[in-house]
Write a protein that holds these residues in place. Structure first.
Motif, PDB file in Angstrom:
ATOM      1  N   ASP B  60      28.845  46.768 113.288  1.00  0.00           N
ATOM      2  CA  ASP B  60      29.858  46.689 113.814  1.00  0.00           C
ATOM      3  C   ASP B  60      31.443  46.517 112.462  1.00  0.00           C
ATOM      4  O   ASP B  60      31.127  44.883 113.530  1.00  0.00           O
ATOM      5  CB  ASP B  60      30.327  47.235 115.212  1.00  0.00           C
ATOM      6  CG  ASP B  60      31.462  47.687 115.139  1.00  0.00           C
ATOM      7  OD1 ASP B  60      31.745  48.679 116.299  1.00  0.00           O
ATOM      8  OD2 ASP B  60      32.198  48.440 114.632  1.00  0.00           O
ATOM      9  N   SER B  62      33.976  47.476 112.637  1.00  0.00           N
ATOM     10  CA  SER B  62      35.319  46.568 113.383  1.00  0.00           C
ATOM     11  C   SER B  62      35.648  45.844 114.038  1.00  0.00           C
ATOM     12  O   SER B  62      36.357  44.728 114.571  1.00  0.00           O
ATOM     13  CB  SER B  62      35.651  47.831 114.166  1.00  0.00           C
ATOM     14  OG  SER B  62      34.914  49.007 114.579  1.00  0.00           O
ATOM     15  N   THR B 163      37.673  45.162 103.219  1.00  0.00           N
ATOM     16  CA  THR B 163      36.648  46.318 104.167  1.00  0.00           C
ATOM     17  C   THR B 163      37.506  45.781 105.521  1.00  0.00           C
ATOM     18  O   THR B 163      39.074  44.961 106.033  1.00  0.00           O
ATOM     19  CB  THR B 163      35.569  45.745 104.581  1.00  0.00           C
ATOM     20  OG1 THR B 163      35.614  43.897 104.909  1.00  0.00           O
ATOM     21  CG2 THR B 163      34.580  45.686 103.269  1.00  0.00           C
ATOM     22  N   GLU B 164      36.721  46.640 106.673  1.00  0.00           N
ATOM     23  CA  GLU B 164      37.619  46.685 107.761  1.00  0.00           C
ATOM     24  C   GLU B 164      37.517  44.882 108.746  1.00  0.00           C
ATOM     25  O   GLU B 164      38.266  44.527 109.734  1.00  0.00           O
ATOM     26  CB  GLU B 164      36.877  47.611 108.657  1.00  0.00           C
ATOM     27  CG  GLU B 164      37.462  48.612 108.626  1.00  0.00           C
ATOM     28  CD  GLU B 164      36.143  49.916 109.562  1.00  0.00           C
ATOM     29  OE1 GLU B 164      36.810  50.389 110.648  1.00  0.00           O
ATOM     30  OE2 GLU B 164      35.707  49.815 109.530  1.00  0.00           O
ATOM     31  N   ASP B 165      36.541  44.535 107.497  1.00  0.00           N
ATOM     32  CA  ASP B 165      36.177  43.003 108.160  1.00  0.00           C
ATOM     33  C   ASP B 165      36.266  41.855 107.568  1.00  0.00           C
ATOM     34  O   ASP B 165      36.119  40.452 107.995  1.00  0.00           O
ATOM     35  CB  ASP B 165      34.201  42.881 109.052  1.00  0.00           C
ATOM     36  CG  ASP B 165      33.811  43.144 107.678  1.00  0.00           C
ATOM     37  OD1 ASP B 165      32.042  43.493 108.352  1.00  0.00           O
ATOM     38  OD2 ASP B 165      34.023  43.942 106.729  1.00  0.00           O
TER      39      ASP B 165
ATOM     40  N   THR C  30      32.359  59.948  99.646  1.00  0.00           N
ATOM     41  CA  THR C  30      32.377  58.689 100.607  1.00  0.00           C
ATOM     42  C   THR C  30      34.169  58.365 100.505  1.00  0.00           C
ATOM     43  O   THR C  30      34.910  57.780 100.863  1.00  0.00           O
ATOM     44  CB  THR C  30      31.404  57.610 101.258  1.00  0.00           C
ATOM     45  OG1 THR C  30      31.427  57.448  99.147  1.00  0.00           O
ATOM     46  CG2 THR C  30      30.680  58.489 100.335  1.00  0.00           C
ATOM     47  N   ASP C  33      37.271  57.733 103.088  1.00  0.00           N
ATOM     48  CA  ASP C  33      36.532  57.698 104.022  1.00  0.00           C
ATOM     49  C   ASP C  33      37.259  56.555 104.966  1.00  0.00           C
ATOM     50  O   ASP C  33      37.228  56.363 106.353  1.00  0.00           O
ATOM     51  CB  ASP C  33      35.090  57.606 104.315  1.00  0.00           C
ATOM     52  CG  ASP C  33      34.093  58.594 103.890  1.00  0.00           C
ATOM     53  OD1 ASP C  33      33.028  58.841 103.553  1.00  0.00           O
ATOM     54  OD2 ASP C  33      35.056  59.695 103.522  1.00  0.00           O
ATOM     55  N   ILE C  34      36.680  55.876 104.912  1.00  0.00           N
ATOM     56  CA  ILE C  34      37.230  54.152 105.812  1.00  0.00           C
ATOM     57  C   ILE C  34      38.802  53.922 105.015  1.00  0.00           C
ATOM     58  O   ILE C  34      39.650  54.198 105.987  1.00  0.00           O
ATOM     59  CB  ILE C  34      36.851  53.327 105.537  1.00  0.00           C
ATOM     60  CG1 ILE C  34      34.838  53.711 105.766  1.00  0.00           C
ATOM     61  CG2 ILE C  34      37.317  51.734 106.527  1.00  0.00           C
ATOM     62  CD1 ILE C  34      34.355  52.255 105.290  1.00  0.00           C
ATOM     63  N   GLY C  35      38.862  53.926 103.400  1.00  0.00           N
ATOM     64  CA  GLY C  35      40.535  53.656 102.444  1.00  0.00           C
ATOM     65  C   GLY C  35      40.578  53.866 101.632  1.00  0.00           C
ATOM     66  O   GLY C  35      39.503  54.768 101.064  1.00  0.00           O
ATOM     67  N   ALA C  39      33.287  54.300 100.132  1.00  0.00           N
ATOM     68  CA  ALA C  39      32.773  53.864 101.072  1.00  0.00           C
ATOM     69  C   ALA C  39      31.113  53.020 101.417  1.00  0.00           C
ATOM     70  O   ALA C  39      30.522  52.744 101.421  1.00  0.00           O
ATOM     71  CB  ALA C  39      32.795  54.218 102.962  1.00  0.00           C
ATOM     72  N   VAL C  42      30.840  49.884 100.206  1.00  0.00           N
ATOM     73  CA  VAL C  42      30.199  48.987 101.334  1.00  0.00           C
ATOM     74  C   VAL C  42      28.396  48.992 101.943  1.00  0.00           C
ATOM     75  O   VAL C  42      28.160  47.687 101.797  1.00  0.00           O
ATOM     76  CB  VAL C  42      30.983  48.892 102.859  1.00  0.00           C
ATOM     77  CG1 VAL C  42      31.205  47.600 103.754  1.00  0.00           C
ATOM     78  CG2 VAL C  42      32.685  49.508 102.081  1.00  0.00           C
ATOM     79  N   ASP C  43      28.219  49.923 101.902  1.00  0.00           N
ATOM     80  CA  ASP C  43      26.484  50.143 102.580  1.00  0.00           C
ATOM     81  C   ASP C  43      25.549  49.390 101.072  1.00  0.00           C
ATOM     82  O   ASP C  43      25.118  48.694 101.922  1.00  0.00           O
ATOM     83  CB  ASP C  43      26.059  51.468 102.601  1.00  0.00           C
ATOM     84  CG  ASP C  43      27.190  51.774 104.184  1.00  0.00           C
ATOM     85  OD1 ASP C  43      27.480  52.713 103.970  1.00  0.00           O
ATOM     86  OD2 ASP C  43      27.405  51.486 104.699  1.00  0.00           O
TER      87      ASP C  43
END
Lengths: 407, 270, 241
Positions: B60, B62, B163-165, C30, C33-35, C39, C42-43
């Motif tokens: 996760d 976040s 990224t979120e992290d 994607t 989706d997040i920013g 997205a 990232v994966d």
């Protein structure tokens, strides 16, 4: 004592192609602003260069994105700038400024100015040219008084909108550099302003050169009043441009921030030829003196009276020197900004390749291409006043005679 | 099991006591080890490729916000971090592509400062030629994963992002290779990858973070000059680092808010 | 309405429509989706393979070595620093073996003398320190305490020793000013040598009246009061400005 650059700074990121790009867009903005002098500010003397300036601007604007595309690591992904632009990125927003300028300002202005003549020419043409010219009218062949008045007003409005658009077009390029806080050579409030005024200088100079050379090749006489006016405006533009650059220079030396040491070293060693000799001496001071003496900028008739041919030759030489000088400005900004390390402790070198996509040959080709396009444009849309159909043709043939299809 | 403590009374001729050479113990432990290892050796049980994942297998983003601490006083300039990074992240071997590198500073008594980084530190550092050296030390450098990243700000297409992290990454498949981010980075952390023609840089070994590992450079640093953890709230080695050291960042006047925090950073470091 | 207007509007409308359609088809799924990024990137970055396994993995099979190492001076030197990336070995322990450095090169990377290294870090001069002998013949890499106590302080304090050697204090042994307990050489951080505490220490040689004429002499009462001597003069290189 040997200097230091960050290991990743070994390779210069933006090379000759990126030097070319602000040079080309500068010419576009400058040529357009010259054209606007006649249209909006009613400077009648430069009327002979009005259409030529517009076509020059269009030819250079069409070529301007090519060095950028050639430089990209993945040019086939370049559409992403229009599809997912990062609104915080100056480069992304510039894509839209360019599109606006091309579509709404330049193309529309050219279209409104030429529509009447395109219709009249198309009537008398045969073959391919007839169809090309007819297609360019978009089928709007109405030459009634009302339509022509609309053309004139629309062109005027677009030019008025176009002036700040031209400022935006090249000022934005300056902002792309000026907003990089990581680079002390680039990061400056003055950067967009200096870029813009040097663009005006180079644009006027370019139109002067093209007008003189094309008139000579057509075995016509140059309009003396037009040349004097161009030289006068060129002189004023150089004065402003030089003042701005001098201001930047003095400001840097006075504040003497941390970067002054490595930047001075860079100017004295790596940029001596391109900055002191080409940009400053040959590109600014010498043309400034030449135009001050010969053009009507400071004193009507100039300080040194020369016979017209010699005077025009002086203007030509000054304009060519100015082109070299403005190109050197772009070189000094783009390449200069990468010749010193961001650690402020060392300098590197830029080795220009001869061939290859970033090479000298490619840049020369891209510099010549606008002239090829201009030649093609001049064939379809002759800018010469003595070849325009004029009022007599319109009166003789009537507004809607002899065209392939109506409406 | 006795540990091999250093015994100053033992003379040089006698071999050091070592648990491995104690035959009985060795056999016993070998047997135990064999039993433990047998299932793996026989291929019956395979370690999951990403051992160290969270128990439920899902990461996760976040819940994390990563940063790194660097203590140049501990750095010995061995450049094992540079080598490990090049291996872990397939960084091109040429001497001008680095995700991380080591700089050596030599400050002499006349206030002259000289910096070098031969092949990022991988080639070792040549002997000093200066006389009257006042201070000399090593400084590891890498992408600072800024909280206010100028590189992300200028990317025209959204190919680089945070990224979120808290990790700044580059999307290899979206980058158009305009190099604006490389110009915008004040720290020289980015380069254009010579094969993929996209921007590249340190990723904090993101592929290791999501599996509960630390970046490769942190893993191999022999002196603990690199400390990894979370900058916000959670108990990690970085939290202690931030509490007990005076923290500096590189080029603070540019307001990039780096998340690579330096302790005991000399004022001459740029 | 003049003829020009509907024709121009038509042209621009077609262009805009083309852009909208292009956007529909070409923007990745994607994205956003997040920013303001894709997205899926990232994966794909998170899915890259690891080459270094992390030292916890080694402990599963090699715990005795780990425990020995963790109690030694190499407790911060994790396995893969010397043995290289081991993820492939973890995945296939019998087929892929990590390298075992047996020569001197690996140890010299850290332990060769370099003045830029922090003081107190154990360093040797590889040219004179048992040349040609593999380091592990005397030092177990997993418990590298030297087989004998270093003879001189220079083994760990090389920079200081070298500076002192070319200074006016060259003939002064370390012990003249610093009393080092015997255990300092085996447990450096826990048993520290002493340092002089007041001016009279240096005054023992440098006060006016000392019979050795070659030694610079000052008036201890007035020279540089109220500072101690080493607040201005670096004792290991006292002639420095």
């Amino acid at each position: 004592m040997p200097g230091y650059i960050y290991p990743n700074e070994f390779e210069l990121q933006w090379g000759l192609l990126i030097v070319l790009y602000p040079y080309l867009t500068g010419l576009v903005a400058g040529a357009f602003i010259l054209a606007s002098l006649e249209r909006v500010f009613n400077v009648r003397e430069v009327q002979p260069t009005y259409r030529l300036a517009l076509l020059t601007a269009l030819a250079f604007l069409l070529v301007a994105p090519l060095p950028l595309l050639a430089h990209l690591g993945h040019p086939l992904r370049s559409h992403e700038i229009f599809l997912t632009p990062n609104r915080k990125s100056a480069m992304a927003m510039f894509g839209f400024v360019y599109a606006w300028y091309l579509a709404v300002v330049l193309l529309l202005e050219v279209w409104f100015d030429y529509r009447k003549d395109l219709v009249l020419w198309a009537r008398n043409d045969r073959g391919v040219m007839r169809w090309i010219r007819y297609a360019l009218t978009l089928g709007a062949t109405d030459l009634s008084e009302r339509s022509l008045r609309f053309d004139d007003r629309a062109g005027r409005v677009i030019t008025i909108v176009g002036i700040p658009s031209a400022f935006l077009l090249h000022g934005y390029v300056g902002f792309i550099f000026g907003s990089i806080k990581a680079n002390p050579w680039w990061s400056s409030v003055l950067m967009p302003v200096v870029f813009l005024f040097s663009a005006i200088v180079s644009g006027i100079a370019l139109v002067l050169v093209i007008y003189m050379l094309t008139t000579m090749f057509r075995w016509r006489k140059v309009d003396v009043a037009c040349m004097d006016k161009l030289a006068q405006f060129l002189f004023y533009a150089i004065v402003v441009d030089f003042s701005l650059e001098a201001l930047d220079f003095i400001h840097r030396l006075y504040e003497a921030e941390e970067s002054i040491q490595i930047l001075s070293q860079m100017v004295e060693s790596r940029l001596f030829l391109s900055l002191i000799v080409l940009q400053f001496l040959m590109g600014t001071i010498i043309p400034l003196i030449m135009l001050a003496l010969v053009s009507p900028g400071l004193r009507k008739g100039g300080f040194v009276r020369l016979p017209p041919e010699l005077k025009h030759l002086t203007y030509l030489v000054a304009a060519v020197l100015i082109q070299i000088g403005i190109f050197s400005i772009r070189w000094n900004v783009v390449i200069g900004g990468q010749l010193f390390s961001k650690s402020l402790r060392g300098l590197t070198v830029y080795k220009v390749q001869l061939f290859g996509i970033e090479g000298l040959a490619m840049s020369v080709a891209l510099l010549l291409l606008p002239f090829v396009i201009l030649w093609a444009l001049v064939k379809v849309l002759p800018p010469w006043m003595d070849e325009a159909p004029g009022e007599a043709a319109l009166a003789a043939e009537g507004p809607a005679a002899g065209l392939p299809s109506q409406g | 099991m006795s540990t091999a403590r250093f015994d100053p009374t033992r003379s040089r001729s006698e071999p050091p006591a070592s648990p491995v050479l104690d035959r009985r113990r060795f056999l016993g432990e070998a047997a135990a080890g064999a039993c433990a290892a047998a299932p793996f050796l026989l291929g019956v049980v395979r370690l999951p490729a990403a051992f160290g994942q969270q128990p439920d297998g899902a990461y996760d983003a976040s819940e994390h916000y990563y940063g790194m601490g660097v203590d140049p006083r501990r750095c010995i300039g061995c450049a094992r971090c540079v080598a490990a990074c090049k291996t872990e992240n397939d960084v091109p071997a040429e001497p001008h592509f680095f995700n991380t590198w080591i700089e050596r500073y030599v400050i002499t008594e006349d206030d002259a400062v000289q910096v070098d980084s031969p092949n990022g530190g991988l080639d070792g550092f040549p002997p000093l030629t200066q006389a009257n050296v006042e201070r000399t030390f090593f400084v590891p450098k890498l992408c600072n994963h800024c909280d206010n990243p100028p590189c992300v700000q200028v990317c025209p297409v959204g190919a680089t992002f945070m990224t979120e992290d808290g990790v700044v990454l580059v999307d290899d498949e979206y980058c158009i290779g305009c190099r604006y981010c490389i110009q915008a980075c004040p720290y020289g952390a980015r380069y254009l990858h010579p094969e993929t023609h996209v921007a590249a840089k340190c990723t904090f070994c993101y592929h290791r973070l999501v599996r509960g590992q630390v970046p490769a450079c942190v893993e191999v640093c022999p002196t603990g000059a690199r400390i990894f953890g979370e900058v916000r709230g959670r108990a990690t080695p970085l939290a202690r680092f931030m509490r007990f050291n005076q923290i500096q960042v590189l080029k603070p006047h540019l307001n990039t808010a780096p998340k690579v925090l330096y302790a005991n950073l000399d004022g001459e470091v740029r | 309405m003049p003829q020009q207007v509907p024709r121009l509007v038509f042209v621009f409308a077609v262009a805009l429509l083309a852009m909208v359609i292009a956007r529909w088809y070409l923007v990745p799924d994607t994205f956003g989706d997040i920013g303001h990024y894709r997205a899926a990137a990232v994966d794909s970055i998170a899915a890259r393979p690891m080459k270094y396994a992390g030292h916890q993995q080694c402990t599963l099979c090699h715990s005795p070595i780990q425990e020995a190492r963790l109690a030694s001076n190499h407790k911060g030197v994790r396995c893969e620093v010397c043995h290289g990336p081991a993820a492939a070995h973890i995945a296939a322990p019998m087929e892929v073996k990590p390298s075992i450095p047996r020569g001197r090169d690996q140890c010299i990377l850290c332990h060769a003398f370099n003045p830029s290294r922090p003081t107190g870090f154990p360093q040797i001069d590889p040219v004179v320190h048992n040349p040609l002998t593999p380091c592990k013949d005397c030092h177990d890499p997993h418990a590298p305490e030297p087989p004998v106590v270093p003879e001189s302080c220079a083994a760990c304090h090389g920079e200081i020793a070298r500076q002192k050697l070319v200074s006016h204090h060259a003939s002064l042994e370390c012990e003249v000013c610093h009393a080092a307990p015997v255990t300092h050489k085996s447990n450096p951080r826990s048993a520290r040598p002493s340092k002089p505490t007041d001016r009279s220490f240096c005054g023992a040689c440098h006060a006016i009246g000392d019979p050795r004429a070659a030694i610079p002499q000052i008036d201890l009462q007035t020279h540089g009061q109220p500072y101690t001597c080493w607040q201005c003069h670096y004792p290991h290189h006292p002639e420095a400005p």
